[in-house]
Design an enzyme around this catalytic site. Structure first.
Site, short mmCIF file in Angstrom:
data_model
loop_
_atom_site.label_atom_id
_atom_site.label_comp_id
_atom_site.label_asym_id
_atom_site.label_seq_id
_atom_site.Cartn_x
_atom_site.Cartn_y
_atom_site.Cartn_z
N GLU A 261 0.81 -1.21 0.00
CA GLU A 261 0.00 0.00 0.00
C GLU A 261 0.86 1.27 0.00
O GLU A 261 1.76 1.42 0.82
CB GLU A 261 -0.93 0.00 1.22
N THR A 305 -6.16 2.95 -5.47
CA THR A 305 -5.92 1.52 -5.33
C THR A 305 -6.80 0.71 -6.28
O THR A 305 -6.35 -0.28 -6.85
CB THR A 305 -6.18 1.07 -3.88
#
Length: 687
Positions: A261, A305
Site C-alpha cells: 500500500e 488503489t
C-alpha cells in the site's frame, strides 16, 4: 470622500448592488484558493488571465438565479448559493491536498459505497485556514443583520435578470473559445482535471464532469459488438510476442500478489539515520531469483488503489474520473486474472483484505473477476488495538490469514492487500521503532515509519513461506499500488531526495513504484525496461505459460524484447525510454534534461503520443461500453457472478468441500498438520 462612501452604501442597498458585492467576494476567494490551495501549473499571460477571470461567468449565472425573485427571498437565495458553492470549494481543497486532483461525481457516488474512512483522513488534512472560504458569507450576514446593508424590497426587473443570465453564458463561451485556442481540444482529448479548472473554472469542471458521467452511462446502452473491432485492431497491431527464455518458466506454480500500500520505489535501499527503511524488501529486491523493475510506474487516477487493481488483474486502464470498480465492477463483463488462471490452469483464487468488503466495491467486483474467495474483515478476529488508519495492522493481518491460506487447493492465486502504510501514516508507539524523516512536513515525515512496519510484516510472511515450503512452489509478486507522497509536497520531496528543489522530471521519477517477481526458476536481476501496472498481467501470464494472443489487454510483457517501453498516464502524459512528457514540457528520460526537440524527436514524440491516446481511448471504450460481453475468447467462459458467495459460513463450507475433493492444500501436503505455528510475529498486540 463622504459623498463617495454614501453613494457606495446607497448602491449596496439595492438588489443589484448586493448581487455585485456577492459576486466580487466570491470571485476574490475563489481566485485566492486557486493560488494558495491548488497547483494548477499556470504559465504564460493567457493562462494567467483565464485563471483570474474564470470564476466570474459561473458566479454571475448562479447568483443571478436569485435576481428572478424579490425582497428577502432573493437575498437568502444568494447566501444559500454562496454557501453551497463555498462548500464545493472547501471539499475540493481537502481532497486536492491529499490526492492532487478534484472531486468528481464518480468519487462522490463511490464514497458511500467504499466506506473508505474519508472522514478520518480529512480530519488529518484539515487546517483552520480552510474555513476562510466561508468568511464572506459570515460578513454578508452580519452586514444584513446589523442593517449596514438594507434589503431592497422592490422587484428586480425580469428583463435585467434575463440579460445578466445571457451575459454569463456569452462570457462562458468567450472563455472557452480563448481557452481552446490556447489548449486545443481541451474538452475532447484526455487531459488532467487541473487543465479544466485552470482554463474554465471549478464550477465549469463540475458541470463538465456531470456531463461526462451521464454520457458514460448512456454509452453502454448504445454499444454494439461492432465497436470491438477497432479495439481488437489496435491491440493486434501493438501485440508483442513472449520471450521464449521466460515463457512457461514458472508454469503451474502458486502466485502471491503482495499489494504494498502506497509504497514508492525510492524506499528501496533508502536509509534514515543510516538505517534501512525496508531491509526485508531490499533483500527480496536483490535476491538471486528476483526480477525487479526499477523503471516501473503507477498509472492510477482518481480510483487510486482500485485503478491499480483494475490494471493489475485486467490490463485495462482505470477511468479519467471516479473508479471503474465502483461504477462498473458490479455490471460489466471482465476477463480477469482469477478467471483466466482458473480456466487455463485450474487455479483457485482468493483475495485477502483486513477491512470491509465494500471498500472500492470489492465484494461485487471480485465476483465479476471470478475470485473464488474473498476473505475480508468478518473473517478476522478484531480488537480496537488491532487496527490503525484504514484497517487491520499488517502483522496481525498476515498472522490471521495463514489459517485460510493453508486450506486453499493448489495451485492458487492469492492477493494480499496490506493497509498500514496508508495515509495518514499513523502507528502507535508500541509498533514504532524507526526514526521519522526530518523534512518538516507532518504528512511526509511518518511515512518511512509505516513503510518500515510494512517491511517487517512482509519479512515475517516471507519467513513463513520458506518454513512452510510454499516458497519452493510459488511465484511471489510485490508491487506498489500508487504514490504515498503526492506531488503537492515538493519541498519535502526535495529534502528526501537530497535536492534543493524538484522539477517536473524529478516528480515523474518520484512516482515510480516497485514491481518485482520472485520464482525459483528465475535468474534474478534488475531490469531497466520502462513499464507500468498495465503490463503486469501479460508478463505474469507468459511466465506461467498462458498465451494472451486473443485477449483484450492493453499492457505488454515486460520480459519481451519487442516491448515498446511507453508508459501512458491517465492524464495523457507519458514516460518512454526516450522521453518524459509532463504537460508541455519534454525531458530526456536518461539525463532529465529539458529538450528542445528537433524534427526527428518531434516525429517520434507525436508517434508515442498517438499510442498513448489510442491506448487510453480504446480501453475506455471497453469499460464504458462493456465491450467484453461481445468478446469470445476461445476456451473461456464468461464469469457468472451468481456462482460466488463471500459470506463467511458459505465460503468456509465451500473451502472444506474443495479441500476434500482436491486434497492439494498445504495442510494436505503437510500430512494434515496445520502450518499456523510456522508463522512467527513480534506484533505486541498478540503477545
Amino acid at each position: 470622500m463622504a459623498g463617495f462612501f454614501k453613494r457606495i452604501r446607497a448602491g449596496l442597498n439595492t438588489t443589484i448592488g448586493f448581487y455585485l458585492l456577492v459576486v466580487v467576494l466570491f470571485w476574490l476567494k475563489t481566485y485566492l484558493t486557486y493560488r494558495t490551495d491548488f497547483t494548477l501549473g499556470v504559465s504564460g499571460g493567457m493562462q494567467q488571465f483565464l485563471l483570474l477571470v474564470n470564476p466570474i461567468p459561473s458566479a454571475l449565472l448562479l447568483f443571478g438565479i436569485a435576481l428572478y425573485f424579490r425582497g428577502k427571498l432573493a437575498y437568502w437565495l444568494m447566501l444559500i448559493i454562496d454557501f453551497l458553492q463555498s462548500t464545493w470549494i472547501f471539499a475540493n481543497i481537502l481532497y486536492y491536498r491529499e490526492f492532487s486532483d478534484f472531486l468528481s461525481l464518480g468519487i462522490i457516488k463511490g464514497t458511500g459505497n467504499v466506506q473508505n474512512n474519508l472522514g478520518k483522513s480529512f480530519l488529518e488534512i484539515l487546517r483552520p485556514g480552510d474555513f476562510i472560504v466561508y468568511l464572506d458569507i459570515v460578513i454578508l450576514i452580519l452586514l444584513l443583520l446589523f442593517k449596514v446593508i438594507k434589503i431592497d424590497k422592490r422587484p428586480f426587473k425580469f428583463r435585467y435578470a434575463f440579460s445578466i443570465t445571457i451575459l454569463s453564458f456569452l462570457l462562458m463561451f468567450a472563455e472557452y473559445s480563448a481557452a481552446n485556442a490556447n489548449r486545443s481540444g481541451l474538452l475532447t482529448r484526455t487531459f488532467d482535471n487541473n487543465y479544466i479548472v485552470k482554463y474554465l473554472g471549478l464550477n465549469e469542471y463540475a458541470a463538465f464532469n456531470v456531463y461526462q458521467t451521464q454520457k458514460e452511462s448512456s454509452t453502454r446502452s448504445k454499444a454494439k459488438a461492432a465497436d470491438l473491432k477497432s479495439v481488437q485492431s489496435f491491440i493486434k497491431k501493438n501485440q508483442v510476442s513472449p520471450n521464449v527464455s521466460y515463457f512457461g518458466k514458472e508454469k503451474g506454480k502458486n502466485v502471491f500478489i503482495i499489494h504494498l500500500e502506497s509504497f514508492q520505489q525510492f524506499l528501496i535501499d533508502y536509509k534514515v539515520d543510516g538505517k534501512e527503511v525496508t531491509p526485508n524488501i531490499n533483500k527480496f529486491y536483490h535476491n538471486q531469483h528476483t526480477i525487479a523493475f526499477d523503471n516501473f510506474y503507477h498509472q492510477v487516477a482518481q480510483g487510486k488503489t482500485s485503478d491499480a487493481e483494475m490494471m493489475l488483474e485486467n490490463s485495462l486502464y482505470g477511468l479519467p474520473q471516479g473508479s471503474a470498480m465502483v461504477s462498473y465492477g458490479s455490471s460489466n463483463t471482465f476477463q480477469a486474472a482469477p478467471s483466466l488462471l482458473h480456466q487455463a490452469g485450474g487455479y483457485t483464487s482468493a483475495a485477502f483484505h483486513g477491512d470491509v468488503p465494500t471498500f472500492w466495491n470489492r465484494n461485487n467486483t471480485y465476483k465479476s473477476w471470478g475470485y473464488d474467495y474473498f476473505f475480508s474483515d468478518s473473517y478476522y478476529k478484531n480488537k480496537p488495538n488491532y487496527n490503525v488508519g484504514y484497517g487491520m495492522k499488517d502483522k496481525i493481518f498476515f498472522d490471521q490469514t495463514i489459517p485460510y491460506l493453508q486450506q486453499l487447493p493448489q495451485p492458487f492465486y492469492a492477493k494480499m492487500i496490506t493497509l498500514t502504510n496508508h495515509y495518514p501514516y499513523e502507528l502507535d508507539k508500541a509498533n514504532t521503532d524507526f526514526p521519522a524523516t526530518q523534512t518538516g512536513d507532518s504528512t511526509v515525515d511518518p511515512y518511512v515509519q509505516t513503510a518500515h512496519y510494512l517491511d517487517q510484516a512482509f519479512g515475517e510472511f516471507q519467513q513463513y513461506l520458506e518454513k512452510s515450503g510454499l516458497a519452493k512452489n510459488s511465484v511471489v509478486v510485490l508491487y506498489g499500488d500508487h504514490y504515498g507522497i503526492s506531488n503537492n509536497h515538493r519541498p519535502a520531496i526535495a529534502k528526501l531526495l537530497g535536492k534543493k528543489s524538484v522539477n517536473k522530471y524529478d516528480l515523474a521519477q518520484f512516482q515510480k513504484v516497485p514491481f518485482m517477481i520472485n520464482g525459483s526458476n528465475l535468474d534474478g536481476h534488475i531490469d531497466h525496461i520502462y513499464g507500468g501496472e498495465i503490463d503486469v498481467l501479460p508478463t505474469l501470464l507468459h511466465l506461467l505459460g498462458i498465451k494472451n494472443d486473443n485477449t483484450i489487454q492493453f499492457g505488454h510483457d515486460l520480459l519481451s524484447s519487442e516491448n515498446r517501453q511507453i508508459v501512458p498516464f491517465r492524464n495523457g502524459d507519458f514516460v518512454s525510454s526516450q522521453f518524459v512528457k509532463s504537460g508541455n514540457t519534454i525531458y530526456d528520460s536518461s539525463t532529465g534534461k529539458e529538450l528542445d526537440l528537433d524534427n526527428r524527436q518531434k516525429k517520434l514524440l507525436d508517434e508515442q503520443q498517438r499510442f498513448v491516446n489510442d491506448s487510453l481511448s480504446n480501453s475506455d471504450k471497453v469499460v464504458y461500453g462493456d465491450l467484453l460481453r461481445f468478446h469470445k475468447l476461445k476456451g473461456y467462459q464468461n464469469v457468472n457472478k451468481k456462482d460466488y458467495d463471500y459470506t463467511k459460513k458459505h465460503a468456509l463450507k465451500q473451502l472444506q468441500q474443495s479441500d476434500r475433493k482436491h486434497q492439494t492444500s498445504l495442510v494436505d501436503q503437510n500430512g494434515g498438520k496445520s502450518t499456523v505455528p510456522d508463522f512467527k510475529t513480534n506484533a505486541p498486540e498478540l503477545k
